[in-house]
Design a protein around this motif. Structure first.
Motif, PDB file in Angstrom:
ATOM      1  N   MET A 119      20.803 -25.875  22.459  1.00 15.43           N
ATOM      2  CA  MET A 119      20.542 -24.694  23.537  1.00 15.43           C
ATOM      3  C   MET A 119      21.092 -25.337  24.812  1.00 15.43           C
ATOM      4  O   MET A 119      21.481 -24.508  25.690  1.00 15.43           O
ATOM      5  N   SER A 120      20.384 -26.491  25.175  1.00 10.25           N
ATOM      6  CA  SER A 120      20.368 -26.831  26.198  1.00 10.25           C
ATOM      7  C   SER A 120      22.137 -27.081  26.960  1.00 10.25           C
ATOM      8  O   SER A 120      22.607 -26.934  27.917  1.00 10.25           O
ATOM      9  N   GLU A 121      22.757 -27.499  25.852  1.00 15.02           N
ATOM     10  CA  GLU A 121      24.201 -27.443  26.051  1.00 15.02           C
ATOM     11  C   GLU A 121      25.004 -26.477  26.417  1.00 15.02           C
ATOM     12  O   GLU A 121      25.788 -26.148  27.163  1.00 15.02           O
ATOM     13  N   VAL A 122      24.428 -25.462  25.553  1.00 12.48           N
ATOM     14  CA  VAL A 122      25.094 -24.045  25.741  1.00 12.48           C
ATOM     15  C   VAL A 122      24.671 -23.627  27.007  1.00 12.48           C
ATOM     16  O   VAL A 122      25.509 -22.781  27.753  1.00 12.48           O
ATOM     17  N   THR A 123      23.230 -23.525  27.479  1.00 17.03           N
ATOM     18  CA  THR A 123      22.819 -23.179  28.940  1.00 17.03           C
ATOM     19  C   THR A 123      23.760 -23.821  29.773  1.00 17.03           C
ATOM     20  O   THR A 123      23.957 -23.179  30.641  1.00 17.03           O
ATOM     21  N   GLU A 124      24.113 -25.407  29.694  1.00 11.87           N
ATOM     22  CA  GLU A 124      24.730 -26.032  30.668  1.00 11.87           C
ATOM     23  C   GLU A 124      26.038 -25.360  30.846  1.00 11.87           C
ATOM     24  O   GLU A 124      26.917 -25.279  32.141  1.00 11.87           O
ATOM     25  N   THR A 125      26.770 -25.039  29.766  1.00  2.73           N
ATOM     26  CA  THR A 125      28.119 -24.728  29.632  1.00  2.73           C
ATOM     27  C   THR A 125      28.228 -23.325  30.412  1.00  2.73           C
ATOM     28  O   THR A 125      29.228 -22.834  31.290  1.00  2.73           O
ATOM     29  N   VAL A 182      26.142 -21.946  32.858  1.00  3.02           N
ATOM     30  CA  VAL A 182      25.960 -22.070  33.850  1.00  3.02           C
ATOM     31  C   VAL A 182      27.057 -22.655  34.783  1.00  3.02           C
ATOM     32  O   VAL A 182      27.586 -22.153  35.769  1.00  3.02           O
ATOM     33  N   ARG A 183      27.725 -23.648  34.111  1.00  2.00           N
ATOM     34  CA  ARG A 183      28.973 -24.230  34.903  1.00  2.00           C
ATOM     35  C   ARG A 183      30.208 -23.535  34.734  1.00  2.00           C
ATOM     36  O   ARG A 183      30.800 -23.308  35.889  1.00  2.00           O
ATOM     37  N   ASP A 184      30.332 -22.896  33.554  1.00  2.00           N
ATOM     38  CA  ASP A 184      31.708 -22.232  33.436  1.00  2.00           C
ATOM     39  C   ASP A 184      31.835 -20.793  34.058  1.00  2.00           C
ATOM     40  O   ASP A 184      32.817 -20.530  34.272  1.00  2.00           O
ATOM     41  N   TYR A 185      30.539 -20.364  33.829  1.00  2.00           N
ATOM     42  CA  TYR A 185      30.819 -18.845  34.364  1.00  2.00           C
ATOM     43  C   TYR A 185      29.881 -18.530  35.444  1.00  2.00           C
ATOM     44  O   TYR A 185      29.630 -17.219  35.987  1.00  2.00           O
ATOM     45  N   LYS A 186      29.183 -19.456  35.961  1.00  2.00           N
ATOM     46  CA  LYS A 186      28.629 -19.507  37.395  1.00  2.00           C
ATOM     47  C   LYS A 186      27.391 -18.447  37.128  1.00  2.00           C
ATOM     48  O   LYS A 186      27.234 -17.661  38.179  1.00  2.00           O
ATOM     49  N   ILE A 187      26.713 -18.471  36.185  1.00  2.00           N
ATOM     50  CA  ILE A 187      25.553 -17.689  36.246  1.00  2.00           C
ATOM     51  C   ILE A 187      24.155 -18.503  36.225  1.00  2.00           C
ATOM     52  O   ILE A 187      24.444 -19.695  36.249  1.00  2.00           O
ATOM     53  N   THR A 188      23.291 -17.920  36.585  1.00  2.00           N
ATOM     54  CA  THR A 188      21.811 -18.622  36.616  1.00  2.00           C
ATOM     55  C   THR A 188      21.416 -19.250  35.118  1.00  2.00           C
ATOM     56  O   THR A 188      21.616 -18.439  34.323  1.00  2.00           O
ATOM     57  N   ARG A 189      20.564 -20.205  35.453  1.00  2.00           N
ATOM     58  CA  ARG A 189      20.038 -20.753  34.288  1.00  2.00           C
ATOM     59  C   ARG A 189      19.122 -19.589  33.337  1.00  2.00           C
ATOM     60  O   ARG A 189      19.231 -19.528  32.186  1.00  2.00           O
ATOM     61  N   ARG A 190      18.464 -18.763  34.124  1.00  2.00           N
ATOM     62  CA  ARG A 190      17.628 -17.969  33.421  1.00  2.00           C
ATOM     63  C   ARG A 190      18.483 -16.760  32.960  1.00  2.00           C
ATOM     64  O   ARG A 190      18.240 -16.307  31.526  1.00  2.00           O
TER      65      ARG A 190
END
Length: 95
Positions: free
Chosen positions: A1-7, A9-17
């Motif tokens: 899950m954390s890897e998907v979240t990081e991806t 956030v990084r690729d789509y420039k959305i917030t972690r929440r």
């Protein structure tokens, strides 16, 4: 899950929440869309994998792992599911 979240956030420039909300929504959709025959197929696959774990653990004299695999097989097949409590009542309410 954390890897998907990081991806996300990084690729789509959305917030972690927002990424976590999207992941939770997608997980809920996957679970909601499981049909009965798919659940049976998944159960059969899980039972086969658990049996393999049991056999390999037993051959390697890893008896606690073998016992855990047998308990998982028992829980998935023979054990009666727990009855759900009435969600209207909660806390210390006496029935």
């Amino acid at each position: 899950m954390s890897e998907v979240t990081e991806t996300l956030v990084r690729d789509y420039k959305i917030t972690r929440r927002s990424a976590n909300l999207d992941i939770n929504w997608a997980s809920a959709q996957i679970v909601k869309n499981l049909e009965k025959h798919e659940k049976r197929d998944l159960l059969a696959w899980l039972l086969t994998q658990s049996e393999r774990v049991y056999q390999r653990a037993f051959q390697a004299n890893q008896f606690s792992a073998a016992q855990g695999a047998l308990k998982l097989i028992y829980d998935m097949t023979i054990k009666e599911p727990e009855k759900k409590k009435d969600s209207r009542w909660h806390g210390n309410y006496k029935h």
